[in-house]
Design a protein around this motif. Structure first.
Motif, PDB file in Angstrom:
ATOM      1  N   GLY A 249       0.818  -1.210   0.000  1.00 48.88           N
ATOM      2  CA  GLY A 249       0.000   0.000   0.000  1.00 48.88           C
ATOM      3  C   GLY A 249       0.849   1.255   0.000  1.00 48.88           C
ATOM      4  O   GLY A 249       0.554   2.223  -0.712  1.00 48.88           O
ATOM      5  N   ILE A 250       1.928   1.249   0.769  1.00 48.35           N
ATOM      6  CA  ILE A 250       2.831   2.400   0.824  1.00 48.35           C
ATOM      7  C   ILE A 250       3.483   2.614  -0.540  1.00 48.35           C
ATOM      8  O   ILE A 250       3.535   3.729  -1.048  1.00 48.35           O
ATOM      9  CB  ILE A 250       3.896   2.200   1.927  1.00 48.35           C
ATOM     10  N   ARG A 251       3.952   1.533  -1.136  1.00 53.35           N
ATOM     11  CA  ARG A 251       4.571   1.649  -2.475  1.00 53.35           C
ATOM     12  C   ARG A 251       3.568   2.173  -3.504  1.00 53.35           C
ATOM     13  O   ARG A 251       3.910   2.972  -4.368  1.00 53.35           O
ATOM     14  CB  ARG A 251       5.125   0.292  -2.898  1.00 53.35           C
ATOM     15  N   GLN A 252       2.324   1.729  -3.398  1.00 49.01           N
ATOM     16  CA  GLN A 252       1.294   2.183  -4.330  1.00 49.01           C
ATOM     17  C   GLN A 252       1.058   3.688  -4.191  1.00 49.01           C
ATOM     18  O   GLN A 252       0.938   4.398  -5.185  1.00 49.01           O
ATOM     19  CB  GLN A 252       0.003   1.410  -4.103  1.00 49.01           C
ATOM     20  N   VAL A 253       1.014   4.170  -2.967  1.00 49.85           N
ATOM     21  CA  VAL A 253       0.834   5.614  -2.748  1.00 49.85           C
ATOM     22  C   VAL A 253       1.998   6.373  -3.365  1.00 49.85           C
ATOM     23  O   VAL A 253       1.803   7.388  -4.049  1.00 49.85           O
ATOM     24  CB  VAL A 253       0.686   5.939  -1.244  1.00 49.85           C
ATOM     25  N   PHE A 254       3.218   5.876  -3.158  1.00 52.47           N
ATOM     26  CA  PHE A 254       4.369   6.573  -3.735  1.00 52.47           C
ATOM     27  C   PHE A 254       4.364   6.537  -5.262  1.00 52.47           C
ATOM     28  O   PHE A 254       4.788   7.503  -5.902  1.00 52.47           O
ATOM     29  CB  PHE A 254       5.685   6.020  -3.172  1.00 52.47           C
ATOM     30  N   ARG A 255       3.868   5.462  -5.862  1.00 47.49           N
ATOM     31  CA  ARG A 255       3.744   5.419  -7.325  1.00 47.49           C
ATOM     32  C   ARG A 255       2.757   6.485  -7.804  1.00 47.49           C
ATOM     33  O   ARG A 255       3.005   7.181  -8.791  1.00 47.49           O
ATOM     34  CB  ARG A 255       3.313   4.031  -7.801  1.00 47.49           C
ATOM     35  N   VAL A 256       1.643   6.624  -7.095  1.00 47.62           N
ATOM     36  CA  VAL A 256       0.650   7.644  -7.449  1.00 47.62           C
ATOM     37  C   VAL A 256       1.263   9.033  -7.321  1.00 47.62           C
ATOM     38  O   VAL A 256       1.120   9.874  -8.216  1.00 47.62           O
ATOM     39  CB  VAL A 256      -0.624   7.515  -6.582  1.00 47.62           C
ATOM     40  N   LEU A 257       1.962   9.268  -6.224  1.00 47.19           N
ATOM     41  CA  LEU A 257       2.578  10.583  -6.018  1.00 47.19           C
ATOM     42  C   LEU A 257       3.624  10.876  -7.092  1.00 47.19           C
ATOM     43  O   LEU A 257       3.725  12.005  -7.580  1.00 47.19           O
ATOM     44  CB  LEU A 257       3.202  10.673  -4.621  1.00 47.19           C
ATOM     45  N   ALA A 258       4.384   9.866  -7.493  1.00 44.24           N
ATOM     46  CA  ALA A 258       5.420  10.046  -8.517  1.00 44.24           C
ATOM     47  C   ALA A 258       4.827  10.275  -9.906  1.00 44.24           C
ATOM     48  O   ALA A 258       5.469  10.894 -10.758  1.00 44.24           O
ATOM     49  CB  ALA A 258       6.350   8.841  -8.540  1.00 44.24           C
ATOM     50  N   SER A 259       3.611   9.796 -10.117  1.00 42.54           N
ATOM     51  CA  SER A 259       3.003   9.918 -11.441  1.00 42.54           C
ATOM     52  C   SER A 259       2.242  11.231 -11.632  1.00 42.54           C
ATOM     53  O   SER A 259       1.659  11.458 -12.690  1.00 42.54           O
ATOM     54  CB  SER A 259       2.050   8.746 -11.694  1.00 42.54           C
ATOM     55  N   THR A 260       2.253  12.078 -10.629  1.00 35.29           N
ATOM     56  CA  THR A 260       1.537  13.352 -10.695  1.00 35.29           C
ATOM     57  C   THR A 260       2.482  14.480 -10.295  1.00 35.29           C
ATOM     58  O   THR A 260       3.550  14.237  -9.740  1.00 35.29           O
ATOM     59  CB  THR A 260       0.326  13.349  -9.749  1.00 35.29           C
ATOM     60  N   GLU A 261       2.057  15.687 -10.574  1.00 37.04           N
ATOM     61  CA  GLU A 261       2.839  16.858 -10.184  1.00 37.04           C
ATOM     62  C   GLU A 261       1.936  17.865  -9.486  1.00 37.04           C
ATOM     63  O   GLU A 261       0.733  17.883  -9.706  1.00 37.04           O
ATOM     64  CB  GLU A 261       3.483  17.509 -11.411  1.00 37.04           C
ATOM     65  N   GLY A 262       2.552  18.690  -8.668  1.00 38.01           N
ATOM     66  CA  GLY A 262       1.820  19.774  -8.021  1.00 38.01           C
ATOM     67  C   GLY A 262       0.929  19.305  -6.890  1.00 38.01           C
ATOM     68  O   GLY A 262       0.974  18.160  -6.458  1.00 38.01           O
ATOM     69  N   SER A 263       0.111  20.215  -6.458  1.00 41.17           N
ATOM     70  CA  SER A 263      -0.793  19.936  -5.352  1.00 41.17           C
ATOM     71  C   SER A 263      -1.884  18.954  -5.770  1.00 41.17           C
ATOM     72  O   SER A 263      -2.395  19.015  -6.892  1.00 41.17           O
ATOM     73  CB  SER A 263      -1.449  21.231  -4.872  1.00 41.17           C
ATOM     74  N   LEU A 264      -2.229  18.075  -4.864  1.00 41.18           N
ATOM     75  CA  LEU A 264      -3.326  17.131  -5.093  1.00 41.18           C
ATOM     76  C   LEU A 264      -4.573  17.527  -4.310  1.00 41.18           C
ATOM     77  O   LEU A 264      -5.572  16.813  -4.329  1.00 41.18           O
ATOM     78  CB  LEU A 264      -2.892  15.714  -4.714  1.00 41.18           C
ATOM     79  N   GLU A 265      -4.496  18.680  -3.654  1.00 42.47           N
ATOM     80  CA  GLU A 265      -5.636  19.162  -2.879  1.00 42.47           C
ATOM     81  C   GLU A 265      -6.827  19.377  -3.811  1.00 42.47           C
ATOM     82  O   GLU A 265      -6.684  19.889  -4.923  1.00 42.47           O
ATOM     83  CB  GLU A 265      -5.263  20.467  -2.184  1.00 42.47           C
TER      84      GLU A 265
END
Length: 171
Positions: free
Chosen positions: A15-31
């Motif tokens: 689950g932690i790795r999956q979150v980091f993959r999502v974060l790495a695949s996007t840029e900027g604020s996710l708010e």
């Protein structure tokens, strides 16, 4: 919701790795984004809360069992400094049985947290109960990484923190 079994089997790392993959695949604020909302929904189940040493000590003293082991996230990021987590009650049992932690006294658990004063301490819910107290490494912590992307997932005073009774207990 993360369960004790997820920690003992290593599933929580997936689950932690999956979150980091999502974060790495996007840029900027996710708010205020669909991705951000989905991540926050998952984090709400863990109910991460920033703690002072005093608050962490109180949780430890209220527990029936304590164990200490390597910070869960560190298993995925060996290049980070060693800090340890304190596992309480059923999570302590599970982590010891899985060979991922060792039983310690309450005073030893408190002393372990004191070994890492420059790292923020966060408590997380496992199986619906606050049972993981982690001296986080903010550069690779799943919570702090989301905070840097605009997702305020760590409870602090004035943001719905109800874990401790005294004002100022949380930092």
């Amino acid at each position: 919701m993360a369960e004790v079994k997820d920690y003992t089997t290593g599933k929580v790392l997936d689950g932690i790795r999956q979150v980091f993959r999502v974060l790495a695949s996007t840029e900027g604020s996710l708010e205020n984004s669909q991705i951000g909302d989905n991540l926050l929904a998952a984090m709400r189940q863990l109910d991460p809360r920033l703690l002072t040493t005093e608050s962490a000590s109180r949780l430890i003293r209220e527990s029936a069992k304590c164990a200490v082991g390597e910070r869960v996230c560190r298993s995925a990021y060996k290049d980070t400094p060693l800090t340890e987590s304190v596992f309480l009650d059923e999570l302590a049992e599970g982590m010891v049985d899985a060979g991922k932690a060792k039983y310690v006294t309450q005073e030893e658990a408190i002393a372990v947290l004191g070994m890492y004063p420059k790292y923020p301490t966060i408590v997380s819910k496992v199986s619906g109960k606050h049972m993981e107290i982690c001296n986080t490494w903010p550069k690779t912590c799943v919570y702090w990484s989301q905070e840097r992307r605009g997702l305020k997932c760590i409870a602090r005073p004035g943001r719905g923190c109800g874990l401790v009774a005294e004002e100022g207990d949380l930092v």
